[in-house]
Design a protein around this motif. Sequence first.
Motif, PDB file in Angstrom:
ATOM      1  N   THR A 203      37.896  28.785  29.526  1.00  0.00           N
ATOM      2  CA  THR A 203      38.115  27.454  28.942  1.00  0.00           C
ATOM      3  C   THR A 203      36.821  26.658  28.811  1.00  0.00           C
ATOM      4  O   THR A 203      36.762  25.707  28.044  1.00  0.00           O
ATOM      5  CB  THR A 203      39.100  26.666  29.831  1.00  0.00           C
ATOM      6  N   ASN A 204      35.782  27.062  29.541  1.00  0.00           N
ATOM      7  CA  ASN A 204      34.491  26.370  29.476  1.00  0.00           C
ATOM      8  C   ASN A 204      33.378  27.413  29.481  1.00  0.00           C
ATOM      9  O   ASN A 204      32.882  27.807  30.539  1.00  0.00           O
ATOM     10  CB  ASN A 204      34.363  25.428  30.684  1.00  0.00           C
ATOM     11  N   PRO A 205      32.990  27.919  28.291  1.00  0.00           N
ATOM     12  CA  PRO A 205      32.022  29.030  28.226  1.00  0.00           C
ATOM     13  C   PRO A 205      30.706  28.758  28.948  1.00  0.00           C
ATOM     14  O   PRO A 205      30.028  29.689  29.371  1.00  0.00           O
ATOM     15  CB  PRO A 205      31.814  29.212  26.714  1.00  0.00           C
ATOM     16  N   ALA A 206      30.319  27.478  29.093  1.00  0.00           N
ATOM     17  CA  ALA A 206      29.042  27.170  29.745  1.00  0.00           C
ATOM     18  C   ALA A 206      29.031  27.614  31.207  1.00  0.00           C
ATOM     19  O   ALA A 206      27.966  27.855  31.787  1.00  0.00           O
ATOM     20  CB  ALA A 206      28.782  25.670  29.648  1.00  0.00           C
ATOM     21  N   VAL A 207      30.205  27.746  31.803  1.00  0.00           N
ATOM     22  CA  VAL A 207      30.279  28.113  33.218  1.00  0.00           C
ATOM     23  C   VAL A 207      29.915  29.578  33.429  1.00  0.00           C
ATOM     24  O   VAL A 207      29.595  29.992  34.545  1.00  0.00           O
ATOM     25  CB  VAL A 207      31.703  27.826  33.759  1.00  0.00           C
ATOM     26  N   TYR A 208      29.958  30.397  32.368  1.00  0.00           N
ATOM     27  CA  TYR A 208      29.576  31.803  32.503  1.00  0.00           C
ATOM     28  C   TYR A 208      28.157  31.950  33.056  1.00  0.00           C
ATOM     29  O   TYR A 208      27.851  32.921  33.739  1.00  0.00           O
ATOM     30  CB  TYR A 208      29.678  32.511  31.157  1.00  0.00           C
ATOM     31  N   GLU A 209      27.282  30.972  32.747  1.00  0.00           N
ATOM     32  CA  GLU A 209      25.899  31.022  33.250  1.00  0.00           C
ATOM     33  C   GLU A 209      25.894  30.934  34.773  1.00  0.00           C
ATOM     34  O   GLU A 209      25.153  31.658  35.450  1.00  0.00           O
ATOM     35  CB  GLU A 209      25.098  29.869  32.635  1.00  0.00           C
ATOM     36  N   ASN A 210      26.735  30.025  35.327  1.00  0.00           N
ATOM     37  CA  ASN A 210      26.842  29.924  36.797  1.00  0.00           C
ATOM     38  C   ASN A 210      27.351  31.231  37.400  1.00  0.00           C
ATOM     39  O   ASN A 210      26.874  31.670  38.454  1.00  0.00           O
ATOM     40  CB  ASN A 210      27.797  28.783  37.175  1.00  0.00           C
ATOM     41  N   ALA A 211      28.343  31.828  36.731  1.00  0.00           N
ATOM     42  CA  ALA A 211      28.887  33.092  37.237  1.00  0.00           C
ATOM     43  C   ALA A 211      27.799  34.159  37.283  1.00  0.00           C
ATOM     44  O   ALA A 211      27.697  34.917  38.257  1.00  0.00           O
ATOM     45  CB  ALA A 211      30.053  33.541  36.348  1.00  0.00           C
ATOM     46  N   ARG A 212      27.000  34.227  36.218  1.00  0.00           N
ATOM     47  CA  ARG A 212      25.954  35.257  36.188  1.00  0.00           C
ATOM     48  C   ARG A 212      24.939  35.038  37.315  1.00  0.00           C
ATOM     49  O   ARG A 212      24.484  35.996  37.960  1.00  0.00           O
ATOM     50  CB  ARG A 212      25.252  35.249  34.830  1.00  0.00           C
ATOM     51  N   GLU A 213      24.585  33.791  37.574  1.00  0.00           N
ATOM     52  CA  GLU A 213      23.638  33.508  38.662  1.00  0.00           C
ATOM     53  C   GLU A 213      24.202  33.967  40.010  1.00  0.00           C
ATOM     54  O   GLU A 213      23.510  34.583  40.816  1.00  0.00           O
ATOM     55  CB  GLU A 213      23.340  32.003  38.709  1.00  0.00           C
ATOM     56  N   LYS A 214      25.476  33.650  40.249  1.00  0.00           N
ATOM     57  CA  LYS A 214      26.080  34.008  41.533  1.00  0.00           C
ATOM     58  C   LYS A 214      26.193  35.528  41.691  1.00  0.00           C
ATOM     59  O   LYS A 214      25.945  36.071  42.767  1.00  0.00           O
ATOM     60  CB  LYS A 214      27.467  33.371  41.659  1.00  0.00           C
ATOM     61  N   PHE A 215      26.559  36.225  40.629  1.00  0.00           N
ATOM     62  CA  PHE A 215      26.673  37.684  40.720  1.00  0.00           C
ATOM     63  C   PHE A 215      25.291  38.320  40.903  1.00  0.00           C
ATOM     64  O   PHE A 215      25.155  39.312  41.633  1.00  0.00           O
ATOM     65  CB  PHE A 215      27.360  38.242  39.468  1.00  0.00           C
ATOM     66  N   SER A 216      24.282  37.758  40.251  1.00  0.00           N
ATOM     67  CA  SER A 216      22.916  38.287  40.439  1.00  0.00           C
ATOM     68  C   SER A 216      22.471  38.104  41.887  1.00  0.00           C
ATOM     69  O   SER A 216      21.879  39.005  42.493  1.00  0.00           O
ATOM     70  CB  SER A 216      21.944  37.564  39.490  1.00  0.00           C
ATOM     71  N   ARG A 217      22.765  36.920  42.439  1.00  0.00           N
ATOM     72  CA  ARG A 217      22.396  36.652  43.837  1.00  0.00           C
ATOM     73  C   ARG A 217      23.159  37.598  44.770  1.00  0.00           C
ATOM     74  O   ARG A 217      22.614  38.073  45.783  1.00  0.00           O
ATOM     75  CB  ARG A 217      22.711  35.188  44.170  1.00  0.00           C
ATOM     76  N   THR A 218      24.431  37.890  44.443  1.00  0.00           N
ATOM     77  CA  THR A 218      25.221  38.825  45.257  1.00  0.00           C
ATOM     78  C   THR A 218      24.558  40.201  45.294  1.00  0.00           C
ATOM     79  O   THR A 218      24.471  40.835  46.357  1.00  0.00           O
ATOM     80  CB  THR A 218      26.647  38.945  44.681  1.00  0.00           C
ATOM     81  N   LYS A 219      24.102  40.676  44.128  1.00  0.00           N
ATOM     82  CA  LYS A 219      23.442  41.988  44.080  1.00  0.00           C
ATOM     83  C   LYS A 219      22.178  41.990  44.940  1.00  0.00           C
ATOM     84  O   LYS A 219      21.883  42.969  45.632  1.00  0.00           O
ATOM     85  CB  LYS A 219      23.117  42.338  42.625  1.00  0.00           C
ATOM     86  N   GLU A 220      21.414  40.874  44.900  1.00  0.00           N
ATOM     87  CA  GLU A 220      20.185  40.795  45.702  1.00  0.00           C
ATOM     88  C   GLU A 220      20.528  40.852  47.205  1.00  0.00           C
ATOM     89  O   GLU A 220      19.862  41.554  47.973  1.00  0.00           O
ATOM     90  CB  GLU A 220      19.443  39.498  45.379  1.00  0.00           C
ATOM     91  N   LEU A 221      21.568  40.105  47.595  1.00  0.00           N
ATOM     92  CA  LEU A 221      21.921  40.073  49.016  1.00  0.00           C
ATOM     93  C   LEU A 221      22.450  41.423  49.486  1.00  0.00           C
ATOM     94  O   LEU A 221      22.197  41.840  50.621  1.00  0.00           O
ATOM     95  CB  LEU A 221      22.970  38.980  49.257  1.00  0.00           C
ATOM     96  N   ILE A 222      23.210  42.129  48.635  1.00  0.00           N
ATOM     97  CA  ILE A 222      23.695  43.464  49.007  1.00  0.00           C
ATOM     98  C   ILE A 222      22.514  44.400  49.239  1.00  0.00           C
ATOM     99  O   ILE A 222      22.522  45.229  50.156  1.00  0.00           O
ATOM    100  CB  ILE A 222      24.637  44.012  47.913  1.00  0.00           C
ATOM    101  N   ALA A 223      21.475  44.261  48.405  1.00  0.00           N
ATOM    102  CA  ALA A 223      20.278  45.097  48.569  1.00  0.00           C
ATOM    103  C   ALA A 223      19.587  44.796  49.896  1.00  0.00           C
ATOM    104  O   ALA A 223      19.067  45.703  50.564  1.00  0.00           O
ATOM    105  CB  ALA A 223      19.326  44.862  47.399  1.00  0.00           C
TER     106      ALA A 223
END
Length: 995
Positions: free
Chosen positions: A266-286
């Motif tokens: 419903t708010n495409p701009a929020v996809y940017e926040n999602a991408r940041e959080k998922f990228s940070r998740t990958k870094e923390l898993i590493a």
Amino acid sequence: MSAEAADREAATSSRPCTPPQTCWFEFLLEESLLEKHLRKPCPDPAPVQLIVQFLEQASKPSVNEQNQVQPPPDNKRNRILKLLALKVAAHLKWDLDILEKSLSVPVLNMLLNELLCISKVPPGTKHVDVDLAASPPTTAMAILLYNRWAIRTIVQSSFPVKQAKPGPPQLSVMNQMQQEKELTENILKVLKEQAADSILVLEAALKLNKDLYVHTMRTLDLLAMEPGMVNGETESSTAGLKIKTEEMQCQVCYDLGAVYFQQGSTNPAVYENAREKFSRTKELIAEIGSLSLHCTIDEKRLAGYCQACDVLVPSSDSTSQQLTPYSQVHICLRSGNYQEVIKIFIEDNLTFSLPVQFRQSVLRELFQKAQQGNEALDEICFKVCACNTVRDILEGRTISVQFNQLFLRSNKEKIDFLLEVCSRSINSEKSSDLLKGNMAAFLKNVCLGLEDLQYVFMISSHELFITLLKDEERKLLVDQMRKRSPRVNLCIKPVTSFYDIPASASVNIGQLEHQLILSVDPWRIRQILIELHGMTSERQFWTVSNKWEIPSVYSGVILGIKDNLTRDLVYILMAKGLHCSTVKDFAHAKQLFAACLELVTEFSPKLRQVMLNEMLLLDIHTHEAVIGQSGERPPSDLISRVRGYLEMRLPDIPLRQVIAEECVAFMLNWRENEYLTLQVPAFLLQSNPYVKLGQLLAATCKELPGPKESRRTAKDLWEVVVQICSVSSQHKRGSDGRVSLIKQRESTLGIMYRSELLSFIKKLREPLVLTIILSLFVKLHNVREDIVNDITAEHISIWPSSIPNLQSVDFEAVAVTVKELVRYALSINPNNQSWLIIQADIYFATNQYSAALHYYLQAGAVCSDFFNKAVPPDVYTDQVIKRMIKCCSLLNCHTQVAILCQFLREIDYKTAFKSLQEQNSHDAMDSYYDYIWDVTILEYLTYLHHKRGETDKRQIAMKAIGQTELNASNPEEVLQLAAQRRKKKFLQAMAKLYF
């Protein structure tokens, strides 16, 4: 160890180790054996079941002295039960994946609220107002757990859920499920209202730089042991299970990314926040490593999220070379650069990097845009479909139906493009033999499927074709094509100007009309009509095929549509839908009707209601054909729509009588007798003859168990049917003044004609309704004065025994109707003994004795397991046996007559002896003697053969009479058993003879 302690330990060890399943929580509560139970390898019940049981017992309402329901009391027992539930969750290390999978939303909500209560979270305080950094570690962790669960539940609720197939309806279970559903919806509503606060709490948690702790079984025991501390007023700041900061942040980042991604729809701009959080998740898993005990992330799902975010929000600084193929395709689709999509797909045919499902979804998206009126995409759809088809055949899959449909109208451009895709999708030097073989087989099949031999030559002379196929294979293909068209020489290259010769307009119109006749795809029909109307405006294309027929009540409305294209489209869609329904192609019929409904909704409320009525009829036919035969009841929605149609009072709507007929038959077939007898509006009984007939049939079914004098509706139904079967005489006055009778015709006083009644009855399949109708017509048949042999039927006594005006009834038509109804009833259930007896009686009354015996024997066989059990006396009555005797007598089977005489309640010796005196018998005579159990008949046979000097036959009779089980001194049970065994063998022998 003291002696007293030793005795106490021995007494404890002697207790049963496995308590009853129904009192687990009591056992664990009283014996404090929870930890011991949880340490078992496979504890039964499982930990999550214990949580449910503990919380259910703790939340049970109480009843006071005035029998009023009160909230659960806050007593010691309930507090301990809640504590035990928390200890089980602590044993599971508060793993939300396990808890969410096994516990319902209400139970998990209760559990986490208890955790908040025991972890110093002040009641009534908003979590967003709590300073996590200043709070004790267990308090902060409890708040994080609750808010993580809150947003995970919101995300999970947005996914489609496959409904579980309901079992047998049980009121208590249904009430419980409804209560749980309502409770879940209320909790979700609150969680969604607090979603913004939960996100803020989790964002604040990412700023924490200290380790957190969560309660363990030991810390919970400490709280319980200290008086007054159950609500967690005091606790060591480092007590509990340690959760590292990185582990906590990894879980929070992943959950925040999931909720942001869900909000992105419903708010495409929020996809940017999602991408940041998922990228940070990958870094923390590493950083943490995949072996972390307290951080469990589904890495495959995380990778999918990241890939989706890259497609939805590509980085601004990345070049097209750095983008994944997914992102490139998505960008091209959004910008309308479809040629680039085709290029990517052709390149992917070499690398196989894009999943087939993704490529198919792109094609579906393009098809949808084309169906919405973007005709420029037709060529793009074919090209993308061709790319996908080549990928499919390279991987050994079959050619899709879509490709065959799009390739149906081949032309030079399509052949050229297909050959280009094939050439660029395979490397002749590096590709494996399997890939080459698949490609060669595909090109051969395309050649064999083409009608135009010039296009065949284009493929067979192509470099790729020559490279992949050996000389022998090419020669074999040429021979096959020559056999199909022997006068064409495929070795001669056509002149290039051949492709420039334009086809005449009449040829193109004829080809399109041919496709229009064959197609059942609504979108394709629309496209063809648009092309045809673009070529000529003088033709009425709904007249192309004389097989396209619509009911006359609709034709006036449809042909009155002013726009020629719309009129043709509506007419053809309806005609094709009706035809598909007639041939039971319900899937295509539904597509055609749905397209027609969508079209007429835009401009005609009248036609919209017509299409809704036709779709109701189609759904009834579909249910009866696909599901109804298995006995599964129709959905309540369909029954409601049927009722709605019967009660519809819209003026000026053209109605087909067959729909009302089918609706009433549908209600009778599914035993909706309460509605038909009590709830049908009065105006319907006056205006709709089928509803009136259905109401009388339903009421008669309901009254059957009652006394005869209460069956008033049976009399009303009798009068209605008699009136339908009546005739009126037409008279003419001659020139001499005398009146003469010319002819008789069906009376118009009945609520419907006899043919309409018969048509309606043939839509019924409910056994009781069919039995009632059959018995009515049988009784009407028997009423006539010149009847010699009555036909018997079940429930025949409920009908009146006379008619005031016999001359008014067309008894010939009644006799024909009885035969047709019995034939139809037996097609529904060929094993109904009552209907089989009626059929046998009809054959008996018409002197077809062999056929009558066939059905009498079949009636007995179906109700006795092929005579292995005794035939019920209400099936083989004395009248039936006497008719079987007469059949055998008239067929000159006299020994069979004598045996059947034993079946009567009082043995008919006179008939038996008379038949045995007959010497011209067509049956096996003495070979039937083993089936006779009456000693008197056997003695008479002995005397008869002795008198005639037939020594051999006399010996056979003597042998039969000498059997010990027929001795008159035997107990009655032995004699009956001997008779029953002979009955069984005789009837089985008769069945083999007449079946």
